[in-house]
Design a protein around this motif. Structure first.
Motif, PDB file in Angstrom:
ATOM      1  N   UNK A   1       0.829  -1.198   0.000  1.00 34.19           N
ATOM      2  CA  UNK A   1       0.000   0.000   0.000  1.00 34.19           C
ATOM      3  C   UNK A   1       0.865   1.251   0.000  1.00 34.19           C
ATOM      4  N   UNK A   2       1.802   1.257   0.951  1.00 28.46           N
ATOM      5  CA  UNK A   2       2.672   2.409   1.062  1.00 28.46           C
ATOM      6  C   UNK A   2       3.493   2.596  -0.208  1.00 28.46           C
ATOM      7  N   UNK A   3       3.937   1.475  -0.786  1.00 28.53           N
ATOM      8  CA  UNK A   3       4.753   1.572  -1.986  1.00 28.53           C
ATOM      9  C   UNK A   3       3.889   2.038  -3.155  1.00 28.53           C
ATOM     10  N   UNK A   4       2.594   1.644  -3.141  1.00 32.08           N
ATOM     11  CA  UNK A   4       1.707   2.105  -4.203  1.00 32.08           C
ATOM     12  C   UNK A   4       1.549   3.627  -4.132  1.00 32.08           C
ATOM     13  N   UNK A   5       1.397   4.107  -2.902  1.00 35.40           N
ATOM     14  CA  UNK A   5       1.232   5.550  -2.727  1.00 35.40           C
ATOM     15  C   UNK A   5       2.479   6.294  -3.163  1.00 35.40           C
ATOM     16  N   UNK A   6       3.625   5.734  -2.797  1.00 35.88           N
ATOM     17  CA  UNK A   6       4.892   6.367  -3.184  1.00 35.88           C
ATOM     18  C   UNK A   6       5.019   6.414  -4.702  1.00 35.88           C
ATOM     19  N   UNK A   7       4.698   5.283  -5.344  1.00 30.51           N
ATOM     20  CA  UNK A   7       4.778   5.231  -6.805  1.00 30.51           C
ATOM     21  C   UNK A   7       3.838   6.263  -7.410  1.00 30.51           C
ATOM     22  N   UNK A   8       2.622   6.369  -6.846  1.00 31.06           N
ATOM     23  CA  UNK A   8       1.646   7.322  -7.371  1.00 31.06           C
ATOM     24  C   UNK A   8       2.194   8.744  -7.318  1.00 31.06           C
ATOM     25  N   UNK A   9       2.755   9.116  -6.164  1.00 27.04           N
ATOM     26  CA  UNK A   9       3.297  10.472  -6.043  1.00 27.04           C
ATOM     27  C   UNK A   9       4.450  10.692  -7.009  1.00 27.04           C
ATOM     28  N   UNK A  10       5.312   9.686  -7.126  1.00 29.18           N
ATOM     29  CA  UNK A  10       6.458   9.841  -8.009  1.00 29.18           C
ATOM     30  C   UNK A  10       6.007  10.050  -9.457  1.00 29.18           C
ATOM     31  N   UNK A  11       4.924   9.350  -9.847  1.00 28.12           N
ATOM     32  CA  UNK A  11       4.467   9.450 -11.229  1.00 28.12           C
ATOM     33  C   UNK A  11       3.798  10.800 -11.509  1.00 28.12           C
ATOM     34  N   UNK A  12       3.089  11.322 -10.503  1.00 29.68           N
ATOM     35  CA  UNK A  12       2.372  12.588 -10.700  1.00 29.68           C
ATOM     36  C   UNK A  12       3.321  13.785 -10.573  1.00 29.68           C
ATOM     37  N   UNK A  13       4.419  13.596  -9.827  1.00 21.26           N
ATOM     38  CA  UNK A  13       5.298  14.720  -9.499  1.00 21.26           C
ATOM     39  C   UNK A  13       5.773  15.548 -10.702  1.00 21.26           C
ATOM     40  N   UNK A  14       6.282  14.921 -11.790  1.00 22.69           N
ATOM     41  CA  UNK A  14       6.777  15.767 -12.888  1.00 22.69           C
ATOM     42  C   UNK A  14       5.692  16.685 -13.454  1.00 22.69           C
ATOM     43  N   UNK A  15       4.482  16.150 -13.624  1.00 18.12           N
ATOM     44  CA  UNK A  15       3.397  16.964 -14.185  1.00 18.12           C
ATOM     45  C   UNK A  15       3.066  18.123 -13.252  1.00 18.12           C
ATOM     46  N   UNK A  16       2.935  17.812 -11.964  1.00 14.22           N
ATOM     47  CA  UNK A  16       2.594  18.860 -11.000  1.00 14.22           C
ATOM     48  C   UNK A  16       3.699  19.916 -10.962  1.00 14.22           C
ATOM     49  N   UNK A  17       4.952  19.470 -11.048  1.00 16.85           N
ATOM     50  CA  UNK A  17       6.078  20.402 -11.006  1.00 16.85           C
ATOM     51  C   UNK A  17       6.022  21.371 -12.198  1.00 16.85           C
ATOM     52  N   UNK A  18       5.853  20.819 -13.394  1.00 14.48           N
ATOM     53  CA  UNK A  18       5.847  21.673 -14.592  1.00 14.48           C
ATOM     54  C   UNK A  18       4.692  22.667 -14.539  1.00 14.48           C
ATOM     55  N   UNK A  19       3.507  22.178 -14.156  1.00  8.68           N
ATOM     56  CA  UNK A  19       2.340  23.074 -14.107  1.00  8.68           C
ATOM     57  C   UNK A  19       2.531  24.137 -13.015  1.00  8.68           C
ATOM     58  N   UNK A  20       3.105  23.717 -11.880  1.00  5.75           N
ATOM     59  CA  UNK A  20       3.302  24.668 -10.781  1.00  5.75           C
ATOM     60  C   UNK A  20       4.279  25.773 -11.199  1.00  5.75           C
ATOM     61  N   UNK A  21       5.378  25.390 -11.851  1.00  7.41           N
ATOM     62  CA  UNK A  21       6.409  26.371 -12.193  1.00  7.41           C
ATOM     63  C   UNK A  21       5.966  27.301 -13.324  1.00  7.41           C
ATOM     64  N   UNK A  22       5.297  26.735 -14.339  1.00  7.76           N
ATOM     65  CA  UNK A  22       5.008  27.535 -15.528  1.00  7.76           C
ATOM     66  C   UNK A  22       3.588  28.085 -15.588  1.00  7.76           C
ATOM     67  N   UNK A  23       2.714  27.663 -14.670  1.00 10.98           N
ATOM     68  CA  UNK A  23       1.354  28.207 -14.701  1.00 10.98           C
ATOM     69  C   UNK A  23       0.955  28.802 -13.353  1.00 10.98           C
TER      70      UNK A  23
END
Lengths: 289, 270
Positions: A1-23
């Motif tokens: 479960x914990x590893x699933x959550x970690x994987x989920x965050x890792x996968x979403x992170x690049x998208x959230x980072x780009x949108x946060x920085x440029x929008x």
């Protein structure tokens, strides 16, 4: 479960980072900058809401706000009407429907800049197709459509309607496709004619799709820029100036960064209002179904 | 009778949609002599002088190259990052899922003017003004919402027994995504790629402000700033407009079905 959550965050992170920085971060900066006088000629100073006071009192600015609202209301209304018409046609079954659908998509796919150039040339006072249609070989009567206030405004609205009605049509088409065929069958058996079927079945069931198209188009209409840049640059006399173009003029050619930011915040707020309505509508739709 | 009326309607729809493009195509195929005729002639003399002038004198293929690079890289990046994000947002249990999704969606509604100041200053600081990455990065941010929206709604539709059997076989979330979802989602990924490509190919506002050096400008900027302060060179400009539009016309003709399903994906599923 914990590893699933970690994987989920890792996968979403690049998208959230780009949108946060440029929008997201630039939006916050726009709000902050709108409270400053920020030009290359004087030190950056905090002036509170002064930029907004200017924005609502300066006659050029209020004229721009006025035309932006006219543009948004008239163009979206026309786009929904024409989009509805287009959707009804491309929903029918006929030979070559795929090609007609592709043709309808062409205005949507054409770069807005190219659409602006096209319409500028269509409306040209020497070689324009529109003059050819109205005045034929009587070249002495050819009109410079983009040179007078109301015809220039109509031209900008017309070019936008041409360019974006197909998007409205597609959203409405999706709505049409979701209406079950047997409803029409039942109405036909009850003796309802085509007009009655349209007003009693099609239109009421299309309401959510039309509303969605309306709000999407409205939000986009507030952002009109390229057509104005290419066709009129706001002329004649600022009559076709719109907020996004006005904000660009202030922020870049005139380097009034703070005031330009205030203009951009106003556009943001206007769109946010429409977006809030949109999100509410979509939510109620989910709960209904 | 009904059939005749319907045919007339169809012809009207097609003329409305492609008429203005036909007029600019017609203009681009005239010779410098016929283009100056008044009233304008309807039938072009099928000359390619204006295309030659646009390509040779105005170096127009440079803009085509820049657009291809920027739109291509944007498509790759947005689809890659979007697929990575859409999978957990659609299939994995994670807190803040709804919050992240609404934030990303809200980002797609922001007006460009409210973003461009901050983006410009950031790119200035990073030394990325007038570079291809300087345009690719903001374009990726602006198209990610669309990519995530389409892909998430598609991933949600995939039956979960596929996923379960992968789990039973001992696949972790990453392997499940890579082995099961990405292959099944290939059509949705492709649709997303087309829409992102068209967006990046056509975008004007950011391109105008970030690319001030003609050597790196994209097609829309090249066309909007086409040389000619006092006399607009309509023939060359028409040829340039046709060059910029042809790839899109081909895309639409070949992929009409996919484009329509992609554009309506969000709307249908609410």
């Amino acid at each position: 479960m914990n590893s699933e959550r970690k994987a989920a965050y890792a996968l979403v992170a690049p998208a959230v980072f780009i949108v946060a920085v440029f929008v997201l971060s630039p939006i916050v900066q726009a709000f902050i900058n709108s409270l400053y006088r920020d030009t290359p000629f004087s030190p950056k100073t905090f002036i509170g809401l002064d930029n907004y006071r200017t924005l609502f009192s300066d006659s050029v600015a209020t004229g721009t706000i006025e035309f932006t609202l006219i543009f948004v209301i008239v163009s979206t209304a026309l786009e929904i009407l024409i989009g509805l018409g287009l959707a009804l046609v491309i929903h029918e079954h006929f030979k070559g429907r795929g090609l007609v659908r592709a043709a309808v998509l062409i205005p949507w796919a054409i770069p807005t800049v190219v659409a602006g150039v096209m319409w500028k040339y269509m409306l040209n006072d020497q070689y324009g197709f529109v003059n050819l249609v109205f005045y034929g070989s009587n070249v002495a009567n050819y009109v410079a459509w983009l040179a007078s206030e109301w015809s220039a405004r109509m031209a900008i609205i017309g070019a936008d309607v041409w360019k974006t009605s197909s998007f409205a049509a597609l959203l409405i088409l999706a709505g049409l496709q979701s209406i079950p065929e047997d409803l029409y069958e039942a109405a036909r058996i009850d003796g309802a004619n085509a007009v009655k079927r349209f007003f009693r079945i099609t239109l009421p069931l299309l309401k959510p799709a039309i509303l969605l198209a309306l709000l999407f188009r409205m939000m986009d209409a507030f952002r009109v820029f390229a057509l104005v840049y290419v066709m009129t640059q706001g002329a004649p006399g600022g009559s076709t100036n719109v907020l996004q173009y006005y904000g660009y003029q202030k922020m870049f050619p005139e380097q009034q960064f703070g005031y330009g930011s205030a203009v951009s915040v106003l556009v943001f707020v206007m769109i946010a209002i429409v977006a809030t309505i949109l999100i509410r509508t979509v939510r109620t739709r989910i709960y209904e179904s | 009778m009904r059939r005749v009326v319907f045919t007339i309607v169809i012809v009207a729809v097609v003329l409305f949609s492609i008429g203005p493009f036909m007029w600019i195509l017609n203009t681009s195929l005239k010779s410098p002599q016929t283009i100056a005729e008044r009233p304008p002639t309807i039938i072009p003399d099928l000359q390619t002088e204006f295309f030659a002038a646009a390509v040779d004198e105005h170096n127009f293929m440079r803009y085509v190259g820049n657009s291809a690079i920027v739109a291509g890289l944007t498509t790759l990046l947005a689809v890659l990052v979007g697929t990575l994000a859409a999978y957990p947002l659609a299939r994995l249990r994670m807190p803040w899922r709804r919050g992240i999704l609404s934030l990303v969606l809200a980002a797609s509604m922001f007006p460009q003017i409210a973003i461009v100041g901050g983006v410009y200053r950031l790119l200035l600081k990073l030394g990325l003004l007038n570079t291809h990455p300087g345009l690719v990065l903001p374009y990726t941010a602006l198209t990610l919402p669309l990519a995530i929206w389409i892909l998430t709604s598609f991933f949600k539709e995939i039956p979960s027994d596929l996923e379960d059997s992968a789990r039973v076989d001992g696949c972790g979330p990453l392997a499940t995504m890579w082995r099961i979802f990405v292959p099944v989602a290939a059509p949705a990924v492709f649709t997303t790629a087309i829409l992102v490509f068209i967006y990046a190919w056509n975008e004007f506002f950011f391109a105008l402000l970030i690319m001030t050096d003609p050597a790196v400008q994209t097609l829309p900027v090249g066309i909007a700033k086409f040389p000619g302060e006092y006399m607009v060179p309509w023939g060359e400009l028409a040829a340039a407009a046709v060059i910029a539009t042809i790839p899109l016309v081909v895309l639409v003709l070949v992929l009409q079905r996919r484009i329509i399903s992609g554009l309506t994906a969000g709307a249908v599923k609410g």
